[in-house]
Write a protein that holds these residues in place. Structure first.
Motif, PDB file in Angstrom:
ATOM      1  N   CYS A  32       0.801  -1.226   0.000  1.00  0.00           N
ATOM      2  CA  CYS A  32       0.000   0.000   0.000  1.00  0.00           C
ATOM      3  C   CYS A  32       0.832   1.274   0.000  1.00  0.00           C
ATOM      4  N   ASN A  33       2.117   1.185   0.269  1.00  0.00           N
ATOM      5  CA  ASN A  33       2.985   2.362   0.206  1.00  0.00           C
ATOM      6  C   ASN A  33       3.564   2.594  -1.191  1.00  0.00           C
ATOM      7  N   ALA A  34       3.220   1.732  -2.131  1.00  0.00           N
ATOM      8  CA  ALA A  34       3.778   1.811  -3.479  1.00  0.00           C
ATOM      9  C   ALA A  34       3.320   3.069  -4.208  1.00  0.00           C
ATOM     10  N   THR A  35       4.198   3.563  -5.073  1.00  0.00           N
ATOM     11  CA  THR A  35       3.861   4.660  -5.981  1.00  0.00           C
ATOM     12  C   THR A  35       3.455   4.043  -7.309  1.00  0.00           C
ATOM     13  N   ILE A  36       2.234   4.369  -7.753  1.00  0.00           N
ATOM     14  CA  ILE A  36       1.615   3.651  -8.867  1.00  0.00           C
ATOM     15  C   ILE A  36       1.212   4.621  -9.966  1.00  0.00           C
ATOM     16  N   LEU A  37       1.478   4.223 -11.209  1.00  0.00           N
ATOM     17  CA  LEU A  37       1.059   4.989 -12.385  1.00  0.00           C
ATOM     18  C   LEU A  37       0.063   4.169 -13.187  1.00  0.00           C
ATOM     19  N   ASP A  38      -1.056   4.803 -13.546  1.00  0.00           N
ATOM     20  CA  ASP A  38      -2.008   4.217 -14.483  1.00  0.00           C
ATOM     21  C   ASP A  38      -1.823   4.932 -15.814  1.00  0.00           C
ATOM     22  N   TYR A  39      -1.213   4.241 -16.783  1.00  0.00           N
ATOM     23  CA  TYR A  39      -0.934   4.817 -18.108  1.00  0.00           C
ATOM     24  C   TYR A  39      -2.164   4.594 -18.985  1.00  0.00           C
ATOM     25  N   GLU A 119       8.897   3.298 -22.525  1.00  0.00           N
ATOM     26  CA  GLU A 119       8.790   4.429 -21.610  1.00  0.00           C
ATOM     27  C   GLU A 119       8.324   3.963 -20.231  1.00  0.00           C
ATOM     28  N   ILE A 120       7.425   3.005 -20.217  1.00  0.00           N
ATOM     29  CA  ILE A 120       6.980   2.446 -18.940  1.00  0.00           C
ATOM     30  C   ILE A 120       8.133   1.758 -18.213  1.00  0.00           C
ATOM     31  N   LYS A 121       8.918   0.989 -18.952  1.00  0.00           N
ATOM     32  CA  LYS A 121      10.069   0.326 -18.325  1.00  0.00           C
ATOM     33  C   LYS A 121      11.074   1.350 -17.797  1.00  0.00           C
ATOM     34  N   ARG A 122      11.167   2.492 -18.474  1.00  0.00           N
ATOM     35  CA  ARG A 122      12.084   3.548 -18.013  1.00  0.00           C
ATOM     36  C   ARG A 122      11.664   4.089 -16.646  1.00  0.00           C
ATOM     37  N   VAL A 123      10.374   4.306 -16.451  1.00  0.00           N
ATOM     38  CA  VAL A 123       9.925   4.935 -15.199  1.00  0.00           C
ATOM     39  C   VAL A 123       9.694   3.922 -14.085  1.00  0.00           C
ATOM     40  N   LEU A 124       9.694   2.629 -14.405  1.00  0.00           N
ATOM     41  CA  LEU A 124       9.566   1.607 -13.366  1.00  0.00           C
ATOM     42  C   LEU A 124      10.890   1.408 -12.637  1.00  0.00           C
ATOM     43  N   LYS A 125      10.812   1.232 -11.338  1.00  0.00           N
ATOM     44  CA  LYS A 125      11.990   0.897 -10.552  1.00  0.00           C
ATOM     45  C   LYS A 125      12.432  -0.538 -10.864  1.00  0.00           C
TER      46      LYS A 125
END
Length: 211
Positions: A32-39, A119-125
């Motif tokens: 629940c502490n994760a930072t999440i992007l919905d593209y 681009e998604i792989k770039r912004v993923l940790k």
């Protein structure tokens, strides 16, 4: 997708998206502490569901100004942004998880899909989670006929046009492997979805991890 922004702006207040979020899969791998992007977040429905499960570090991006306007009318605390190109306004390694819900079906060219995924792989940790809901090819006559028409115009089997102007694509499993070949697979399920126009379609749920 950029070429279709006019279509999505026009239908932004009318369409209800249908591919379901499956929290029992997601919650296992993303705390629940994760930072999440919905593209391609549309009007934000999946992020609102994540809020209900206790996630608060939420971001959504979409090409459609009207979809983002609709999303903000529901919730001003989530970070919703319009993007004008495939480039994301975030640094490398920004997110613990990225969602792609019925996004690649709206992007019929391989090269544009690849650009989004890169681009998604770039912004993923490192070790970040990608969750994909999308559509697979169907074998019924209605779909086969429109795929055949699509080959003539778009040179890719599985691409078709809706009467209201959208250009969409259903994918074979080889294409799914191309999307995910640099990821560690955590979950892959074939499912059946209701489409936004009330039909049924083969689909998939994929969850993977960056290496």
């Amino acid at each position: 997708m950029i070429k279709q922004d006019k279509y999505w702006n026009e239908v932004a207040t009318k369409k209800e998206f249908t591919t379901p979020f499956q929290p029992e899969l997601f919650l296992t791998d993303v705390n629940c502490n994760a930072t999440i992007l919905d593209y391609g977040c549309g009007y934000g429905r999946t992020l609102f569901e994540l809020r209900s499960h206790g996630y608060n570090h939420l971001h959504g991006v979409d090409f459609s100004v009207e979809m983002i306007k609709r999303a903000k009318s529901y919730d001003l605390e989530i970070d919703f942004q319009v993007i004008k190109s495939g480039k994301l306004p975030f640094p490398n390694d920004s997110f613990d998880a990225v969602l792609l819900f019925a996004v690649l079906t709206c992007v019929y060219k391989d090269e544009e899909q690849n650009a989004i995924l890169n681009e998604i792989k770039r912004v993923l940790k490192p070790g970040g989670i990608i969750y994909i809901n999308d559509f697979l090819l169907n074998s019924d006559e209605r779909n086969k006929l429109r795929y055949e028409k699509g080959v003539t115009k778009y040179h890719t089997y599985g691409v078709f046009e809706l009467p209201d102007g959208a250009i969409l694509r259903h994918h074979d499993e080889e294409r799914i492997k191309e999307w995910t070949n640099q990821l560690e697979e955590l979950e892959y399920r074939k499912v059946e979805y209701a489409t936004m126009n009330g039909n049924r379609s083969n689909g998939l749920v994929y969850i993977g991890k960056t290496k």
